[in-house]
Scaffold this active site. Structure first.
Site, PDB file in Angstrom:
ATOM      1  N   ASP A  35       0.855  -1.185   0.000  1.00  0.00           N
ATOM      2  CA  ASP A  35       0.000   0.000   0.000  1.00  0.00           C
ATOM      3  C   ASP A  35       0.889   1.231   0.000  1.00  0.00           C
ATOM      4  O   ASP A  35       1.967   1.224   0.614  1.00  0.00           O
ATOM      5  CB  ASP A  35      -0.928   0.012   1.220  1.00  0.00           C
ATOM      6  N   THR A 121     -13.790  -3.290  -8.804  1.00  0.00           N
ATOM      7  CA  THR A 121     -14.984  -3.270  -9.644  1.00  0.00           C
ATOM      8  C   THR A 121     -14.771  -2.385 -10.867  1.00  0.00           C
ATOM      9  O   THR A 121     -14.397  -1.216 -10.740  1.00  0.00           O
ATOM     10  CB  THR A 121     -16.189  -2.756  -8.847  1.00  0.00           C
ATOM     11  N   CYS A 261     -19.861   0.883  -3.287  1.00  0.00           N
ATOM     12  CA  CYS A 261     -20.377  -0.144  -4.205  1.00  0.00           C
ATOM     13  C   CYS A 261     -21.733   0.237  -4.796  1.00  0.00           C
ATOM     14  O   CYS A 261     -21.826   0.588  -5.968  1.00  0.00           O
ATOM     15  CB  CYS A 261     -20.486  -1.489  -3.483  1.00  0.00           C
TER      16      CYS A 261
END
Length: 424
Positions: A35, A121, A261
């Site tokens: 990260d 996504t 989302c």
């Protein structure tokens, strides 16, 4: 397991999706969690997860996992799993910047035989149309000859301690039949619920965006019902409770639809649909309804205040909750801010209380200084809005608000209906 024994995993991005995945892989395989946020990595090295997704005891079980901010520490990996966010921009178009940058980073260290799996996504076709060319350019390698790709959509439900990464069935896919099987076998090593091998990367990408688009449309339907029933002077939750006695009625509730989302993914699907010449009317109409619910709530609160002879301009209003959902510290794309901003447009002074949200992040993201509920009890608020149903709010003593005839508006149907002035 024999064919997988030499796999070394690198998880790119250690947020709500990446950390739980890295921890589970780190129990079985040599794993590196990468990260760019140094503070985040230092906290994880100390066994602290501020997202509250992984318990400290579970983190300790990942004996083969190490954390780093240096990409050079990932060079001996042969499976790279990209789990960075994929938000939308101010024009509600996909912002692929994080996934593009992650692809560029991996491309600089990609070796012959390596596999890159995307969990972020995206719209159907994005992996092969956008990400693969970046990997080829930066690595100098040829796709499906020198390196391979897969897509396994994340299904993390932030704050949910029952449906976790290992208990939710995992969809997998690969760029060749052989790689698809290899990726599926890799995930089977950690996913207790099993896997579903999709027929192609594009199918797996599409499966993810329709999961949340379906929920978005269903919530939009009950939100529209709430708008209708308010005019008919019917309690929406009473109606849903009655209808819910039928075995196949879907138990959706009205509310604010945010997060990383449900409030975002439909725009990835509609973007691709429009790119191929189709205007997705149902999905976009659902988005319009859900995007406007914060404005509706604020206007309803103002109407209730007027009915109680409360002043509007310079009134004081307390909002409980700023995260995008209950029992979760995630503030990304929280639509509570729509309620706050609309109330401010009326000239109201708004305080926000949320014991789970990080005060620094809230100030950085929304310019709001969080208040302590114990301090707020001393003020004579004209209205109180329950925006997020954190369990901890059950312990809040509202007697002072009730005694002062404060307007109490309950978005979530969380409080005893006897004490609320109105609810969604």
């Amino acid at each position: 397991m024999s064919d997988l024994i030499n796999k070394k995993i690198c998880v790119i991005g250690l947020g709500y999706v990446g950390l739980p995945l890295a921890v589970e892989f780190g129990k079985v395989f040599d794993t590196v969690g990468f990260d760019i946020n140094l503070k985040r990595v230092e906290e994880l090295r100390q066994g602290v997860d501020k997202t509250l997704e992984v318990e400290p005891e579970n983190m300790k079980l990942a004996l083969k996992l190490k954390y780093t901010t240096e990409i050079k520490d990932c060079t001996d990996s042969n499976v790279y799993i990209i789990t960075v966010p994929t938000p939308i921009n101010e024009h509600k178009q996909p912002d692929l910047t994080p996934v593009i940058k992650a692809s560029e980073t991996v491309g600089t260290i990609l070796k012959k035989g390596d596999i890159v799996i995307y969990e972020s996504t995206v719209y159907p076709g994005c992996t092969e149309e956008v990400c693969v060319p970046i990997l080829e350019k930066l690595s100098g390698l040829k796709f499906n000859e020198d390196f391979f790709c897969g897509f396994s959509p994340e299904r993390v439900n932030p704050g949910d301690k029952v449906h976790t990464v290992v208990t939710i069935k995992k969809v997998t896919s690969g760029s060749t039949p052989e790689i698809a099987e290899e990726i599926d076998a890799l995930y089977r090593e950690i996913i207790k619920a099993g896997t579903h091998k999709a027929s192609s990367i594009k199918v797996a990408e599409a499966a993810k965006v329709i999961e949340n688009s379906q929920r978005d449309v269903n919530i939009a339907f009950v939100n529209e019902l709430a708008l209708i029933f308010e005019r008919l002077e019917i309690d929406t939750l009473d109606v849903l409770e009655a209808a819910g006695t039928k075995w196949n009625f879907l138990p959706f509730r009205p509310g604010l639809v945010g997060g990383h989302c449900i409030g975002v993914d439909p725009y990835y699907l509609t973007h691709k649909a429009q790119a191929v010449g189709y205007n997705p009317e149902v999905i976009l109409s659902g988005r319009r309804i859900n995007d406007n619910m914060g404005i509706y709530v604020a206007n309803k609160v103002i109407k209730l205040m007027i009915q109680k002879n409360k002043k509007v301009k310079h009134s004081k209003i307390l909002v409980l909750g700023i995260t995008f959902k209950e029992n979760c510290p995630d503030i990304r794309n929280s639509r509570v801010i729509d309620v706050v901003n609309e109330l401010k447009e009326f000239g109201c002074m708004v305080d926000v209380c949320d014991p789970l949200a990080d005060p620094y992040e809230v100030m950085e993201e929304y310019g709001i200084k969080l208040s302590e509920f114990s301090d707020c009890k001393e003020f004579d608020y004209d209205a109180l809005v329950l925006a997020v149903s954190h369990d901890s709010f059950k312990d809040y003593d509202l007697s002072d608000f009730i005694n002062r005839q404060t307007v109490i508006y309950d978005i979530k149907g969380f409080f005893d209906r006897k004490i609320v002035t109105g609810r969604l």
